[in-house]
Design a protein around this motif. Structure first.
Motif, PDB file in Angstrom:
ATOM      1  N   UNK A  69       0.634 -37.186  53.477  1.00 42.05           N
ATOM      2  CA  UNK A  69       0.004 -38.498  53.343  1.00 42.05           C
ATOM      3  C   UNK A  69       1.086 -39.558  53.194  1.00 42.05           C
ATOM      4  N   UNK A  70       1.012 -40.589  54.027  1.00 42.87           N
ATOM      5  CA  UNK A  70       1.922 -41.735  53.956  1.00 42.87           C
ATOM      6  C   UNK A  70       3.393 -41.319  54.031  1.00 42.87           C
ATOM      7  N   UNK A  71       3.695 -40.319  54.841  1.00 43.55           N
ATOM      8  CA  UNK A  71       5.079 -39.902  55.026  1.00 43.55           C
ATOM      9  C   UNK A  71       5.618 -38.995  53.944  1.00 43.55           C
TER      10      UNK A  71
ATOM     11  N   UNK B 152      -9.498 -24.830  46.349  1.00 45.66           N
ATOM     12  CA  UNK B 152     -10.123 -24.273  47.543  1.00 45.66           C
ATOM     13  C   UNK B 152      -9.615 -24.971  48.800  1.00 45.66           C
ATOM     14  N   UNK B 153      -9.782 -26.277  48.840  1.00 48.13           N
ATOM     15  CA  UNK B 153      -9.393 -27.048  50.017  1.00 48.13           C
ATOM     16  C   UNK B 153      -8.735 -28.350  49.573  1.00 48.13           C
ATOM     17  N   UNK B 154      -7.998 -28.958  50.511  1.00 46.97           N
ATOM     18  CA  UNK B 154      -7.375 -30.256  50.250  1.00 46.97           C
ATOM     19  C   UNK B 154      -7.282 -31.019  51.561  1.00 46.97           C
ATOM     20  N   UNK B 155      -7.463 -32.331  51.495  1.00 49.62           N
ATOM     21  CA  UNK B 155      -7.369 -33.177  52.679  1.00 49.62           C
ATOM     22  C   UNK B 155      -7.043 -34.597  52.248  1.00 49.62           C
ATOM     23  N   UNK B 156      -6.727 -35.437  53.203  1.00 47.64           N
ATOM     24  CA  UNK B 156      -6.467 -36.848  52.925  1.00 47.64           C
ATOM     25  C   UNK B 156      -7.441 -37.687  53.732  1.00 47.64           C
ATOM     26  N   UNK B 157      -7.882 -38.793  53.147  1.00 46.08           N
ATOM     27  CA  UNK B 157      -8.840 -39.665  53.817  1.00 46.08           C
ATOM     28  C   UNK B 157      -8.586 -41.099  53.375  1.00 46.08           C
ATOM     29  N   UNK B 158      -8.337 -41.969  54.347  1.00 46.41           N
ATOM     30  CA  UNK B 158      -8.117 -43.401  54.082  1.00 46.41           C
ATOM     31  C   UNK B 158      -7.020 -43.621  53.048  1.00 46.41           C
ATOM     32  N   UNK B 159      -5.933 -42.855  53.148  1.00 41.14           N
ATOM     33  CA  UNK B 159      -4.805 -43.028  52.248  1.00 41.14           C
ATOM     34  C   UNK B 159      -5.013 -42.467  50.866  1.00 41.14           C
ATOM     35  N   UNK B 160      -6.006 -41.592  50.690  1.00 38.71           N
ATOM     36  CA  UNK B 160      -6.271 -40.971  49.390  1.00 38.71           C
ATOM     37  C   UNK B 160      -6.287 -39.454  49.553  1.00 38.71           C
ATOM     38  N   UNK B 161      -5.851 -38.768  48.508  1.00 38.54           N
ATOM     39  CA  UNK B 161      -5.734 -37.314  48.529  1.00 38.54           C
ATOM     40  C   UNK B 161      -6.884 -36.688  47.758  1.00 38.54           C
ATOM     41  N   UNK B 162      -7.597 -35.746  48.413  1.00 41.01           N
ATOM     42  CA  UNK B 162      -8.752 -35.092  47.803  1.00 41.01           C
ATOM     43  C   UNK B 162      -8.518 -33.586  47.733  1.00 41.01           C
ATOM     44  N   UNK B 163      -8.933 -33.001  46.598  1.00 38.24           N
ATOM     45  CA  UNK B 163      -8.819 -31.563  46.390  1.00 38.24           C
ATOM     46  C   UNK B 163     -10.146 -31.052  45.857  1.00 38.24           C
ATOM     47  N   UNK B 164     -10.613 -29.945  46.426  1.00 41.25           N
ATOM     48  CA  UNK B 164     -11.873 -29.351  45.971  1.00 41.25           C
ATOM     49  C   UNK B 164     -11.608 -27.981  45.376  1.00 41.25           C
ATOM     50  N   UNK B 165     -12.533 -27.511  44.545  1.00 39.73           N
ATOM     51  CA  UNK B 165     -12.405 -26.193  43.948  1.00 39.73           C
ATOM     52  C   UNK B 165     -13.460 -25.988  42.890  1.00 39.73           C
ATOM     53  N   UNK B 166     -13.313 -24.912  42.158  1.00 43.25           N
ATOM     54  CA  UNK B 166     -14.269 -24.612  41.098  1.00 43.25           C
ATOM     55  C   UNK B 166     -14.875 -23.244  41.282  1.00 43.25           C
ATOM     56  N   UNK B 167     -15.192 -22.588  40.168  1.00 44.09           N
ATOM     57  CA  UNK B 167     -15.795 -21.257  40.210  1.00 44.09           C
ATOM     58  C   UNK B 167     -17.273 -21.296  39.837  1.00 44.09           C
ATOM     59  N   UNK B 168     -17.637 -22.045  38.814  1.00 45.14           N
ATOM     60  CA  UNK B 168     -19.036 -22.132  38.410  1.00 45.14           C
ATOM     61  C   UNK B 168     -19.782 -23.186  39.219  1.00 45.14           C
ATOM     62  N   UNK B 169     -19.120 -24.261  39.560  1.00 46.34           N
ATOM     63  CA  UNK B 169     -19.739 -25.275  40.414  1.00 46.34           C
ATOM     64  C   UNK B 169     -18.629 -26.005  41.168  1.00 46.34           C
ATOM     65  N   UNK B 170     -19.046 -26.689  42.208  1.00 44.77           N
ATOM     66  CA  UNK B 170     -18.112 -27.361  43.103  1.00 44.77           C
ATOM     67  C   UNK B 170     -17.602 -28.653  42.467  1.00 44.77           C
TER      68      UNK B 170
END
Length: 627
Positions: free
Chosen positions: A439-441, A479-497
């Motif tokens: 993200x952003x170089x 679990x997963x990670x991505x960037x969108x509109x210059x922001x970094x997002x990470x997902x995960x969790x065992x009991x809930x998302x």
């Protein structure tokens, strides 16, 4: 009988005192030729009868077909006169005088045959003066090269017909003799002046003119950074466009990271646009190396930096997949039948059986082809993969199997333009099952097995630094990670998302709304201002959810029950999200008001093994060069 034998230049001179007896049976009657001279074969046979006679060894020497020794094979250029001619009558007469008589006949035979540009033949000769062809004719010029054939067509024709030069070029107080037809074939300047026998050229030095005429005759360009300005300028004056291209190609082979800025400076001062583009092209092809060098990248203007990066991204975006090992799978060996056809990467050494491959998708034939193999030291099990600046980066992973497995801190990058792998600065902390995003170089190495720390890599400074860690207790493994509109997002969790967002300005992680699904997503990718999450289950098939990063809300997007229900990973090209696994490749098209799976499924990379990680790189489009 007394004999004195003198061996000189491959011939034997015999001085004898003989008494001939008419009544004896051993009388020797030498054969007499028409001119009254003794036959050479007779003397040779006579000497063979002598037990003390040892014939001289066979002397083998290379001669040009015009009779000259190969040691003297050079273009006859006087100090003030360069001439592209066949040997003159005067030269031939000199050779005939200097060589023994038995060479004279050889010289005459050779000069009668057609030869071009230094064709040569090996000649063996014995004491009996008989000549033997000991080898096939060797053509020094590689005529299998189509470009060379075209450029030397007129030159070959002129030389084969033994035409004398019909043009005298006066340049820099010196003269060069050449053939009008040869020069006119490649130069509009000379073509427009065919009526002249003496041509005075201004604006070009004698040395530059010689270099360009050498190129016209031989298709070999002798250029370096010291004379490239003069050669390109001269080629433009003489209107030889192929010489300009040849000089650029030759300079492309000589440009390095150390001299590229110097060459760029010369090109800008002399207003040589072609050379300037060549320098920019090298910087673009080797962007990371240039980016790390302050003496080069630090001296480029902002517009030049944008231009270099823009050139690197030019071409066609291609869908690719990397073979990686699942963390819970045992690493196996490849079928032997596949190893022979797999290309070797520059850093790979040894057997290809354990090497993992990268495949690229060819839309024309609807099939996957092998692009490169990964280096031996690269650990694909539990590694993180992403792209940045049209490079592929692979970081971390697990070295070894079972209890002996250890997390790795190594980071590799692949340059698709030069087809080279390189190892870059290692991670601060060894990581396995990490997520790697750009993200952003910058590169971000997020978490890992039982890790909450996050590192950021600055390619210009070539160093990793730590940033705010993930919130404690967020999830053991992202679990997963991505960037969108210059922001970094990470997902995960065992009991809930859970969905977390990293704020680069505040250097902190923020909680985002989550959807109702408690399943582990197959993958999560960003397109425009939306994040698309793909869930796969046996009962419902594939469900797609999208998250609006602006209004911070989740929505149901689409579903698909047809096809394989195996997990897949995603990559984005344009408005299409490709969902790839070993059995199929789905296409999820996103439009303004609608999103759907296409009915037609693309072919899967059937030769690939393990888990497939899709990504997108830009490959340069091949362009035809001027000849």
């Amino acid at each position: 009988m007394s004999e004195d034998r003198v061996q000189e230049r491959g011939a034997v001179t015999v001085e004898t005192d003989t008494t001939l007896h008419a009544a004896t049976s051993d009388l020797v009657t030498p054969a007499v030729l028409k001119d009254g001279k003794l036959g050479a074969n007779c003397i040779h046979d006579f000497l063979q009868d002598d037990g003390e006679f040892n014939p001289p060894p066979v002397v083998e020497k290379e001669y040009l077909l015009d009779g000259r020794s190969i040691d003297n094979n050079h273009v006859d250029k006087n100090k003030n006169n360069g001439s592209y001619t066949s040997p003159s009558t005067e030269t031939s007469a000199h050779i005939e005088t200097a060589l023994p008589n038995h060479f004279t006949s050889m010289h005459q035979n050779c000069t009668a045959s057609e030869s071009h540009n230094g064709a040569r033949v090996k000649v063996s000769y014995h004491a009996d003066s008989s000549m033997h062809n000991s080898g096939q004719t060797v053509q020094e010029t590689d005529c299998s090269n189509p470009t060379l054939k075209d450029s030397g067509q007129e030159a070959e024709k002129s030389l084969s017909q033994k035409e004398e030069p019909d043009l005298v070029i006066e340049v820099g107080g010196q003269t060069i003799n050449a053939h009008k037809s040869v020069l006119a074939e490649k130069s509009d300047y000379f073509k427009a002046r065919l009526s002249r026998n003496i041509l005075k050229v201004k604006g070009v030095s004698y040395k530059t003119m010689s270099t360009l005429i050498d190129y016209v005759y031989t298709a070999q360009m002798n250029v370096s950074k010291d004379n490239v300005v003069d050669v390109i300028t001269g080629a433009k004056i003489l209107q030889i466009p192929c010489a300009v291209q040849a000089a650029m190609d030759r300079m492309s082979e000589q440009i390095t990271a150390e001299n590229c800025y110097e060459i760029l400076t010369i090109a800008k001062k002399q207003r040589l646009s072609e050379l300037k583009e060549t320098a920019y092209g090298f910087m673009s092809d080797n962007f990371l190396k240039i980016l790390k060098d302050p003496s080069v990248y630090g001296r480029l203007t902002g517009s030049e930096r944008d231009l270099v990066l823009k050139k690197r991204m030019e071409g066609k975006q291609v869908l690719m997949v990397a073979e990686v090992n699942d963390v819970f799978d045992r690493v196996g060996s490849r079928p032997p039948s596949r190893c022979g056809s797999r290309p070797q990467s520059p850093l790979s050494v040894g057997s290809l059986e354990d090497n993992h491959m990268i495949y690229c998708y060819n839309e024309t034939v609807n099939d996957w082809t092998a692009l490169t193999s990964m280096p031996d030291d690269l650990n694909t099990k539990g590694c993180g993969i992403c792209t940045m600046y049209n490079y592929l980066f692979v970081a971390g992973g697990i070295k070894g199997n079972g209890e002996k497995g250890k997390a790795s801190d190594k980071v590799f990058c692949y340059n698709p333009i030069t087809n080279r792998w390189a190892e870059v600065r290692p991670l601060i902390q060894a990581r396995a099952q990490l997520k790697l995003v750009s993200m952003d170089g910058y590169l971000y190495a997020i978490g890992g097995e039982c890790l909450f720390t996050v590192e950021k890599y600055d390619p210009r400074m070539d160093r990793w630094t730590t940033v705010a860690p993930l919130p404690k207790g967020a999830f053991a493994v992202a679990h997963e990670a991505t960037t969108c509109s210059g922001e970094l997002y990470v997902s995960g969790g065992s009991l809930f998302y859970r969905l977390l967002k990293y704020d680069t300005k505040r250097d902190e992680w923020q909680e985002c709304p989550y959807n109702n699904s408690r399943k582990k997503s197959s993958d999560m990718v960003a397109l425009k201002s939306f994040i698309y999450r793909f869930d796969v289950n046996r009962e419902q098939g594939i469900n797609v959810f999208k998250y609006n990063t602006i209004v911070k809300m989740w929505h149901d997007c689409a579903s698909q029950k047809i096809g394989s229900l195996l997990p897949f990973r995603c990559a984005v090209i344009g408005n299409c999200i490709y969902c790839v696994n070993k059995s199929q490749t789905l296409q999820f098209v996103v439009e303004e008001e609608n999103a759907y799976f296409m009915e037609e499924m693309l072919k899967a990379p059937v030769e690939a093994r393990g888990v497939l990680f899709p990504f997108v790189l830009t490959l340069p489009e091949k362009t035809e060069k001027v000849t």
